[in-house]
Design an enzyme around this catalytic site. Sequence first.
Site, PDB file in Angstrom:
ATOM      1  N   PHE A 148       8.834 -10.537   9.080  1.00  0.00           N
ATOM      2  CA  PHE A 148       7.816 -11.769   9.071  1.00  0.00           C
ATOM      3  C   PHE A 148       7.969 -12.227  10.134  1.00  0.00           C
ATOM      4  O   PHE A 148       9.128 -12.614  10.656  1.00  0.00           O
ATOM      5  CB  PHE A 148       8.156 -12.681   7.872  1.00  0.00           C
ATOM      6  CG  PHE A 148       7.265 -11.641   6.559  1.00  0.00           C
ATOM      7  CD1 PHE A 148       6.499 -10.318   6.488  1.00  0.00           C
ATOM      8  CD2 PHE A 148       7.589 -12.544   5.427  1.00  0.00           C
ATOM      9  CE1 PHE A 148       6.525  -9.826   5.698  1.00  0.00           C
ATOM     10  CE2 PHE A 148       7.234 -11.643   4.473  1.00  0.00           C
ATOM     11  CZ  PHE A 148       6.290 -10.562   4.541  1.00  0.00           C
ATOM     12  N   GLU A 149       7.220 -12.975  10.660  1.00  0.00           N
ATOM     13  CA  GLU A 149       7.622 -14.482  11.909  1.00  0.00           C
ATOM     14  C   GLU A 149       6.419 -15.370  11.594  1.00  0.00           C
ATOM     15  O   GLU A 149       5.411 -15.470  10.441  1.00  0.00           O
ATOM     16  CB  GLU A 149       6.650 -13.513  12.956  1.00  0.00           C
ATOM     17  CG  GLU A 149       7.300 -12.486  13.434  1.00  0.00           C
ATOM     18  CD  GLU A 149       6.755 -11.155  14.907  1.00  0.00           C
ATOM     19  OE1 GLU A 149       6.262 -12.308  15.755  1.00  0.00           O
ATOM     20  OE2 GLU A 149       7.299 -10.049  14.687  1.00  0.00           O
ATOM     21  N   GLY A 150       6.203 -15.942  12.728  1.00  0.00           N
ATOM     22  CA  GLY A 150       5.744 -17.675  12.544  1.00  0.00           C
ATOM     23  C   GLY A 150       5.898 -18.318  11.102  1.00  0.00           C
ATOM     24  O   GLY A 150       7.184 -18.518  10.949  1.00  0.00           O
ATOM     25  N   SER A 165       5.661 -17.607   8.298  1.00  0.00           N
ATOM     26  CA  SER A 165       5.858 -17.019   7.004  1.00  0.00           C
ATOM     27  C   SER A 165       6.864 -17.100   6.374  1.00  0.00           C
ATOM     28  O   SER A 165       7.381 -16.836   4.377  1.00  0.00           O
ATOM     29  CB  SER A 165       5.896 -15.866   7.492  1.00  0.00           C
ATOM     30  OG  SER A 165       4.915 -15.169   7.600  1.00  0.00           O
TER      31      SER A 165
END
Length: 600
Positions: free
Chosen positions: A383-385, A387
């Site tokens: 998960f990035e950003g 999330s």
Amino acid sequence: MSLLTAGALALAGLLTAGPPAAAADADLVRNGGFETGLDGWSCSGGSGAAVGTPVHSGTSALRATPAGQDNARCSQSVTVKPDSTYTLAAWVQGAYVYLGASGTGTTDVSTWTQTPGTWKQLTTSFRTGPATTSVTVFTHGWYGQPAHLTDDLTLVGPDPGGPGQPQPPAAPTGLTASATSSTEAALSWAATAGATSYKLYRDGAAPQSGAATSATVTGLTASTTYTFQVSAVNAAGESPRSTPVSLTTPSGGGTPGHPGLPAHALVGYLHSSFANGSGYVRMADVPASWDVVNLAFGEPTSVTSGDIRFQLCPVTECPNVESPAEFKAAIKARQAAGKKVLISIGGQNGQVQLASTAARDTFVSSVSRIIDEYGLDGLDIDFEGHSLSLATGDTDFRAPTTPVIVNLISAVKTLKARYGQGFVLTMAPETFFVQLGHQYYGSGPWGGQDPRAGAYLPVIHALREDLTLLHVQDYNSGPVMGLDGQYHSMGGADFHIAMTDMLLTGFPVAGNTARVFPPLRPDQVAIGLPATTDAGNGHTAPAEVTKALDCLTKKTNCGTYRTHGTWPALRGLMTWSVNWDRFGGWEFSRNFDRYYGRTG
């Protein structure tokens, strides 16, 4: 029962890694950890007192409070050897805290910190004059400032042999223990100033001595709990034992949470669902070097749906893509060879926010369908950003309240329960979401405008007993502050050493009532790097990767960063990606195989 059976210690019976401290050096300060109150110390105006919290190590620290025209100076006269070099160090907390030495016979020295907050180490050195036999070491605050704290103050250098010198070392810190098999454990601890050797205790049994800061213990029994402690020794005697650390050996056939993984594993992402400049690699063409292959990516149908889908790259984008049947057969062939294949969820464009229990349940059911359809071994969370956005005020990693985090933890635990002990769970966060929590957790580096800093910490902590591997992306990152209080930049060995040391030592978390994020086991940690200069910012040349591995696992080839331990059981390396490694002529995987003496 003896502590270690014949051959139990690595390298022909010796404790592994790390050169011993010079035999002539000792810690000359009396009661530098303030474990016996102010014994040996004199504080101006009655400004000092020993306190039980907070402490850097042990059970006590010095708290000194400036008042009026008094700067709360606490000092000790120490016998030294003329014309000799000494290193003075201490851990301090508070604003405008000074550490220094006077009466050196050459140039008196001092160093200071003006930043309040977490514990910071101050260090300086000096050389005594040709007739100097005594110096005064001191710490003090500043006028009108709040109380400051000092702990683990040491003066290390040649032992003058005078009365009362040297003192026994302080108790070692940073002891970690991990089961590398059902009959073997790897232990490591931080070097102790002034120590010439160490004693390792297992369940209080007769100790085994050695000069290094790590050991491999064999001859253990499966499914058995063991407790370890270590003490430091010099000419003056033995220190108190460290805080005990316990582990339970697995029942056999692998290490806890690492079913079937080798002692040192290579992890790579395979671009299975999309094309980019690196080219498409068929599953059947992935070399045997790769122990874990993460399929990139399973992506959500929408940010908040929790519905994850996976499909092979369209033939219009990847002309050489295999059929689904060929893909599944290749996965089974890899698994028959002892390899693991996981579905990776997320990636740069795959934002997932499980903001509701409905999204959580959909996530579990859709991920299960993918695992079942392709016969996969587990899940990688990438998960990035946004999330894992943290809610304002959600500052305790031990007890998160933000729905997207609580629901993710619940979903992963459900998946682990569904598939059992053979389920492989890995995570690939960026340093922003992990190590940057040391500075900004729950507040953000821009005045609270970005609450994501350190957002993976509650997820990692809640799932640490289920976690197979954490391979933080040590790339696409700006400079990050290490435990030495210095900023480290991508692309060199020091960055990987500093970032990994934080995971294996534990670190203070900004704004957190728990203060310290507990260390992970070394067998749970791999270092994440880009395979080539095209794969991401922060590419690290093979020679620098080797330096990082040498320093972390052997305490050799280290640069400017001083680690808090030695971890021969460090699991290995992760890279983005298998495709980019092929693009680069397999340089990354070949270097890994050479380092660990594998044929691939």
